[in-house]
Write an enzyme that holds these catalytic residues in place. Structure first.
Site, PDB file in Angstrom:
ATOM      1  N   SER A  90       0.396  10.777  -5.268  1.00  0.00           N
ATOM      2  CA  SER A  90      -0.846  11.127  -4.564  1.00  0.00           C
ATOM      3  C   SER A  90      -0.649  11.954  -3.312  1.00  0.00           C
ATOM      4  O   SER A  90      -1.639  12.390  -2.706  1.00  0.00           O
ATOM      5  CB  SER A  90      -1.631   9.864  -4.239  1.00  0.00           C
ATOM      6  OG  SER A  90      -2.230   9.350  -5.407  1.00  0.00           O
ATOM      7  N   PHE A 148      -3.981   1.930 -16.817  1.00  0.00           N
ATOM      8  CA  PHE A 148      -2.715   1.265 -16.485  1.00  0.00           C
ATOM      9  C   PHE A 148      -2.902  -0.218 -16.171  1.00  0.00           C
ATOM     10  O   PHE A 148      -2.130  -0.796 -15.413  1.00  0.00           O
ATOM     11  CB  PHE A 148      -2.047   1.987 -15.314  1.00  0.00           C
ATOM     12  CG  PHE A 148      -1.792   3.447 -15.588  1.00  0.00           C
ATOM     13  CD1 PHE A 148      -1.069   3.847 -16.700  1.00  0.00           C
ATOM     14  CD2 PHE A 148      -2.318   4.422 -14.756  1.00  0.00           C
ATOM     15  CE1 PHE A 148      -0.852   5.190 -16.974  1.00  0.00           C
ATOM     16  CE2 PHE A 148      -2.095   5.770 -15.009  1.00  0.00           C
ATOM     17  CZ  PHE A 148      -1.363   6.156 -16.128  1.00  0.00           C
ATOM     18  N   TYR A 187     -11.004   4.086  -2.791  1.00  0.00           N
ATOM     19  CA  TYR A 187      -9.989   5.018  -3.296  1.00  0.00           C
ATOM     20  C   TYR A 187     -10.099   5.171  -4.809  1.00  0.00           C
ATOM     21  O   TYR A 187     -10.154   4.185  -5.550  1.00  0.00           O
ATOM     22  CB  TYR A 187      -8.598   4.516  -2.924  1.00  0.00           C
ATOM     23  CG  TYR A 187      -7.495   5.521  -3.172  1.00  0.00           C
ATOM     24  CD1 TYR A 187      -7.069   6.379  -2.167  1.00  0.00           C
ATOM     25  CD2 TYR A 187      -6.885   5.622  -4.416  1.00  0.00           C
ATOM     26  CE1 TYR A 187      -6.066   7.302  -2.389  1.00  0.00           C
ATOM     27  CE2 TYR A 187      -5.887   6.545  -4.647  1.00  0.00           C
ATOM     28  CZ  TYR A 187      -5.473   7.386  -3.637  1.00  0.00           C
ATOM     29  OH  TYR A 187      -4.481   8.305  -3.864  1.00  0.00           O
ATOM     30  N   SER A 188     -10.113   6.411  -5.279  1.00  0.00           N
ATOM     31  CA  SER A 188     -10.221   6.682  -6.708  1.00  0.00           C
ATOM     32  C   SER A 188      -9.544   7.998  -7.046  1.00  0.00           C
ATOM     33  O   SER A 188      -9.879   9.047  -6.484  1.00  0.00           O
ATOM     34  CB  SER A 188     -11.691   6.741  -7.128  1.00  0.00           C
ATOM     35  OG  SER A 188     -11.815   7.126  -8.491  1.00  0.00           O
ATOM     36  N   ARG A 315      -4.131  10.917   5.098  1.00  0.00           N
ATOM     37  CA  ARG A 315      -4.082   9.571   5.660  1.00  0.00           C
ATOM     38  C   ARG A 315      -3.636   9.654   7.116  1.00  0.00           C
ATOM     39  O   ARG A 315      -2.912  10.567   7.510  1.00  0.00           O
ATOM     40  CB  ARG A 315      -3.091   8.684   4.902  1.00  0.00           C
ATOM     41  CG  ARG A 315      -3.515   8.324   3.489  1.00  0.00           C
ATOM     42  CD  ARG A 315      -2.644   7.182   2.975  1.00  0.00           C
ATOM     43  NE  ARG A 315      -2.901   6.855   1.593  1.00  0.00           N
ATOM     44  CZ  ARG A 315      -3.906   6.066   1.178  1.00  0.00           C
ATOM     45  NH1 ARG A 315      -4.731   5.541   2.066  1.00  0.00           N
ATOM     46  NH2 ARG A 315      -4.066   5.808  -0.108  1.00  0.00           N
ATOM     47  N   GLY A 330       2.229   8.260  -1.758  1.00  0.00           N
ATOM     48  CA  GLY A 330       2.186   8.634  -3.162  1.00  0.00           C
ATOM     49  C   GLY A 330       2.771   7.564  -4.052  1.00  0.00           C
ATOM     50  O   GLY A 330       3.803   6.974  -3.722  1.00  0.00           O
ATOM     51  N   SER A 356       8.345   1.824  -9.010  1.00  0.00           N
ATOM     52  CA  SER A 356       6.920   1.592  -8.730  1.00  0.00           C
ATOM     53  C   SER A 356       6.479   0.343  -9.469  1.00  0.00           C
ATOM     54  O   SER A 356       7.275  -0.299 -10.152  1.00  0.00           O
ATOM     55  CB  SER A 356       6.061   2.800  -9.143  1.00  0.00           C
ATOM     56  OG  SER A 356       6.063   2.961 -10.542  1.00  0.00           O
ATOM     57  N   ASN A 357       5.196   0.011  -9.340  1.00  0.00           N
ATOM     58  CA  ASN A 357       4.639  -1.262  -9.796  1.00  0.00           C
ATOM     59  C   ASN A 357       5.368  -2.423  -9.117  1.00  0.00           C
ATOM     60  O   ASN A 357       5.618  -3.457  -9.709  1.00  0.00           O
ATOM     61  CB  ASN A 357       4.703  -1.407 -11.324  1.00  0.00           C
ATOM     62  CG  ASN A 357       3.817  -2.545 -11.833  1.00  0.00           C
ATOM     63  OD1 ASN A 357       2.733  -2.761 -11.318  1.00  0.00           O
ATOM     64  ND2 ASN A 357       4.295  -3.266 -12.826  1.00  0.00           N
TER      65      ASN A 357
END
Length: 403
Positions: A90, A148, A187-188, A315, A330, A356-357
């Site tokens: 992101s 996801f 946030y989208s 941000r 991101g 990630s995750n």
């Protein structure tokens, strides 16, 4: 300028810190000196919590600190280094915002006009403005919440798929909105997919060309690219490793993918030096005129303690030493990124962990901001370490509570 190389051993992993030393008179800000021991401590903590490796680069004036730990490729055993390319997730939203704000400056887009004035197929609510999209106040459902919900199966289902902008938007508008347009921050990823379609529709020029001609070439970002829908990263890069929802399963190598599910919301590839140069250029007014820059920097708090802010595609973070920094975070499958700069653009920092995750790693990695801009070791201050995380820990499916 004298270059000093220091080789250290950290938890059985080779770590190379490169420090470019300049005279004190060459200092470009009044900030404390960065804490390299703090950066190393954060990277060690990130690896202890599941990241194969991590990198950080801090640039100010003619000085550069480059710190890397762990592995860039676990199968090959390749050590991480701070110059490797990676998927920035992101952080791409800030690149898309620069393109959009240049179009605003050119008189081709009005921030407060309905987005539907510029789209080939209207959104369900004509009250959604361009500004609402840029500030995540449109209320459009984030399609990644569904895509996801189950992390690895969801990723594998789209790893090699190519979407149109409209297909992704339709996945979102099949849901009811989350808020009334303009009412609240929500946030989208859908917002920046819509902006990508908007930009391409009004200009007839692909996003890849806009990025190249408006940002990459003017700034000399030779390690930054937008290759959608090609799946590979060229040159020297860090592989990404996605954690399964079942944390007893091994990490999944998620490096190769089209990133078509993200496109203008998250498909840029870059490295730490280029991201530092980019955000320094943004806040210094080198990419957009002052009027549009002030719009981008007009921010509202987005977390309970008022330390995190969002403007237009940017941000803001208020750090423990009273410094406010600007940039973006991101998340891409296999990568977490923090890329921020001081208000004057004279000190910039990018950090990446190649997993990630894993919300713990994401929150821990935020501590490199404290080390880079406040000169502290955040791992020795539990209050700072806890406050480093987002109200949500993912840019992908931030609102999902998994069963």
């Amino acid at each position: 300028m004298r270059i000093k190389n220091v080789s250290l051993a950290l938890a059985g992993t080779a770590v190379m810190t490169t420090l470019a030393v300049t005279p004190a008179s060459a200092a470009t800000t009044n900030l404390p000196s960065p804490s390299i021991t703090g950066v190393l401590a954060v990277q060690k903590q990130a690896m202890a919590n599941g990241a194969p490796g991590a990198l950080t680069r801090i640039d100010f004036g003619a000085s550069s600190y480059r710190v890397a730990s762990g592995k860039a490729d676990t199968a090959a055993g390749t050590a991480m280094d701070a110059d490797r390319r990676f998927r920035v997730g992101s952080v791409s939203k800030s690149f898309t915002t620069v393109v959009l704000m240049q179009l605003v400056a050119e008189g081709r887009v009005d921030l407060d006009a309905p987005a539907n004035d510029y789209l080939p197929k209207p959104l369900p609510d004509d009250r959604i403005t361009v500004r609402h999209l840029l500030s995540h106040r449109s209320g459009l459902w984030d399609f990644t919440n569904d895509m996801f919900y189950h992390t690895v199966p969801g990723f594998e289902a789209v790893r090699n798929k190519v979407f149109s902008f409209q297909e992704l938007i339709d996945l979102s508008t099949a849901h009811q909105p989350t808020v009334v347009p303009g009412a609240a921050y929500s946030y989208s990823n859908t917002n920046f997919v819509v902006l990508g379609q908007l930009i391409e529709h009004i200009t007839g020029v692909p996003m890849a060309t806009h990025y190249e001609q408006r940002i990459f070439q003017p700034l000399g970002l030779r390690n930054t690219s937008y290759v959608h829908p090609r799946t590979t990263i060229t040159g020297s890069y860090a592989r990404g490793y996605l954690r399964d929802d079942d944390t007893t399963l091994p990490l999944v190598d998620s490096t190769e993918q089209t990133v078509s599910w993200a496109q203008s919301a998250g498909a840029v590839i870059s490295n730490s030096a280029d991201l530092n140069r980019f955000f320094a250029a943004v806040v210094s007014g080198k990419l957009v005129p002052q009027q549009q820059l002030q719009e981008m920097l007009s921010m509202v708090p987005v977390n309970a303690d008022g330390t995190q802010f969002y403007g237009l595609g940017l941000r803001g973070r208020a750090l423990s030493c009273g410094v406010k920094v600007y940039g973006h975070t991101g998340t891409m499958q296999g990568y977490y990124t923090y890329a921020f700069t001081s208000a004057d653009g004279k000190r910039s920092m990018t950090s990446m962990a190649n997993t990630s995750n894993n919300g713990t790693v994401n929150a821990v990695l935020a501590g490199t901001l404290e080390a880079a801009f406040c000169g502290v070791d955040p791992t020795k201050n539990t209050k700072v370490a806890r406050s480093g995380g987002e109200a949500f820990t993912e840019d992908i499916a931030p609102n999902v509570v998994r069963d």
